[in-house]
Design an enzyme around this catalytic site. Structure first.
Site: not given
Length: 322
Positions: A56, A210
Site C-alpha cells: 500500500y 456520491k
C-alpha cells in the site's frame, strides 16, 4: 465465530500514501498528516484494528502507521499482507524467501515485533501453497505473527489452502453490490471456522450515493482514480437500485452508507468489516450503522432493492467442476 477473534470493524489504510497497491499511484492518496488525522479520529471512535499491506503506497501506509504508533504511544491490532510489488517492476508473489523478507520489512516499517494477522494478498499459481503457508507457519512459530490467512482467494483456492495449511482468515471484497462469495465461500468459511473479513464494504463509494447519473464523478473518488474494479456498476439499473436504497435509508432516518454497513454488520458470517475512509468525517456512517442495526425483515427489503443488479449466478451455488 470459532477460531480467530478480530475487532468487528477495522480501519482500512490502503489510501495512505497511495491508492491501494497500484505503483502508478504511489506517493498519492492521503499525506502522512492526513493519515494521522484519520487514525486519531478512528482511535477516538473505538476502531482499534488497522488494516494495511506492505505494498500500500509502496510501503508508505505501514510507515505512516508505525510513526503514528510511536508518536501516540498506543498499539492498535494490526493486519498486513504481502504479494504485490513494492515498486513498478519489482518482484511479487508468495515464495517463502520473499515472504520472510517482506515480513521483516513490514515489522520494521510498523515498528512492532509482531503483527496480529498476516495475509497472502492474492493467490500465487507459481508457488505451491504448502511452501507459502509453510513460511507463514514458520513466522507464527517464531512469534512474528499471531495468525495467518489469505485474501482475494475463491472457494476452490481456499479449499486448497486449508488442505495445505491452517489459514484462520480470508479477506475479500464483499458488499451489497459484490456478493460473489455467498454461494460457496461463505458456507465454506462457516464450515471450517475461517474468519471472513470484508473489504470495500461500500463498493468504492457506490453505496454512499456520491455517484449520480449524468454527473461527473467527485474529485478524488475511486471512479476518478482506479475505476476498473467498479466499471460494471456504470449502468442505469445500478442507479435505479441505489435510488431504492436511498429511499429505504431515508425512511429509517439514516444515510445510505450506514444502511449498507448495517446490512453487513447484521450478517454473523462476516467477522470483520474493513472500512477505508478518506477523511475523519467518513467515519460517521460507522457509528450510525452501529447505532441503527437492521432487522432480518429490513435485510430482506434491502436485498430486494438490489436484486436487479446482483447477477443471479452470484447467488446460486456452482456445480462442482472436475
Amino acid at each position: 465465530m470459532a477460531g480467530l477473534t478480530v475487532a468487528r470493524i477495522a480501519l482500512g489504510c490502503g489510501n495512505f500514501g497511495g491508492v491501494g497497491s497500484a505503483p502508478a499511484f504511489f506517493g498519492q492518496g492521503l499525506t502522512e498528516d492526513q493519515a494521522f488525522g484519520l487514525m486519531d479520529a478512528a482511535w477516538e471512535a473505538g476502531l482499534v484494528h488497522f488494516d494495511t499491506a506492505d505494498a500500500y503506497g509502496g510501503g508508505r501506509s505501514e510507515q505512516a502507521i508505525g510513526r503514528w504508533i510511536r508518536s501516540r504511544g498506543v498499539r492498535p491490532r494490526l493486519t498486513t499482507k504481502t504479494f504485490n510489488p513494492m515498486q513498478a517492476g519489482a518482484d511479487h508473489g508468495l515464495g517463502p524467501d520473499r515472504i520472510a523478507r517482506q515480513l521483516r520489512s513490514s515489522l520494521d516499517r510498523l515498528g512492532v515485533d509482531q503483527v496480529d494477522l498476516y495475509l497472502a494478498h492474492d493467490y500465487d499459481p507459481a508457488v505451491p501453497l504448502a511452501e507459502s503457508l509453510g513460511a507463514f507457519r514458520s513466522a507464527q512459530a517464531d512469534g512474528l505473527i499471531g495468525a495467518y490467512g489469505v485474501s482475494n482467494f475463491d472457494a476452490r483456492q481456499l479449499t486448497a489452502a486449508l488442505a495445505a495449511g491452517a489459514p484462520q482468515a480470508i479477506q475479500n471484497s464483499y458488499s451489497l453490490l459484490t456478493r460473489q462469495d455467498e454461494p460457496e465461500l461463505l458456507p465454506l468459511c462457516a464450515e471450517r471456522g475461517v474468519a471472513y473479513l470484508a473489504f470495500s464494504p461500500l463498493a468504492g463509494g457506490w453505496l454512499t450515493g456520491k455517484y449520480r447519473p449524468g454527473a461527473p464523478y467527485p474529485a478524488g473518488s475511486r471512479m476518478t482514480q482506479r475505476p476498473e474494479p467498479y466499471q460494471e456498476f456504470v449502468a442505469s439499473r445500478t442507479f435505479e437500485a441505489l435510488a431504492r436504497l436511498e429511499a429505504i435509508a431515508a425512511g429509517r432516518g439514516t444515510s445510505m452508507a450506514s444502511l449498507a454497513l448495517a446490512w453487513l454488520l447484521a450478517d454473523d458470517r462476516v467477522a470483520q468489516v474493513v472500512i477505508g475512509s478518506g477523511r475523519p468525517e467518513h467515519l460517521a456512517p460507522v457509528a450510525e450503522a452501529l447505532a441503527h442495526p437492521v432487522t432480518e425483515q429490513e435485510r430482506s427489503t434491502i436485498e430486494a432493492a438490489v436484486a436487479g443488479i446482483v447477477p443471479e449466478e452470484a447467488l446460486v451455488p456452482k456445480e462442482a467442476e472436475p
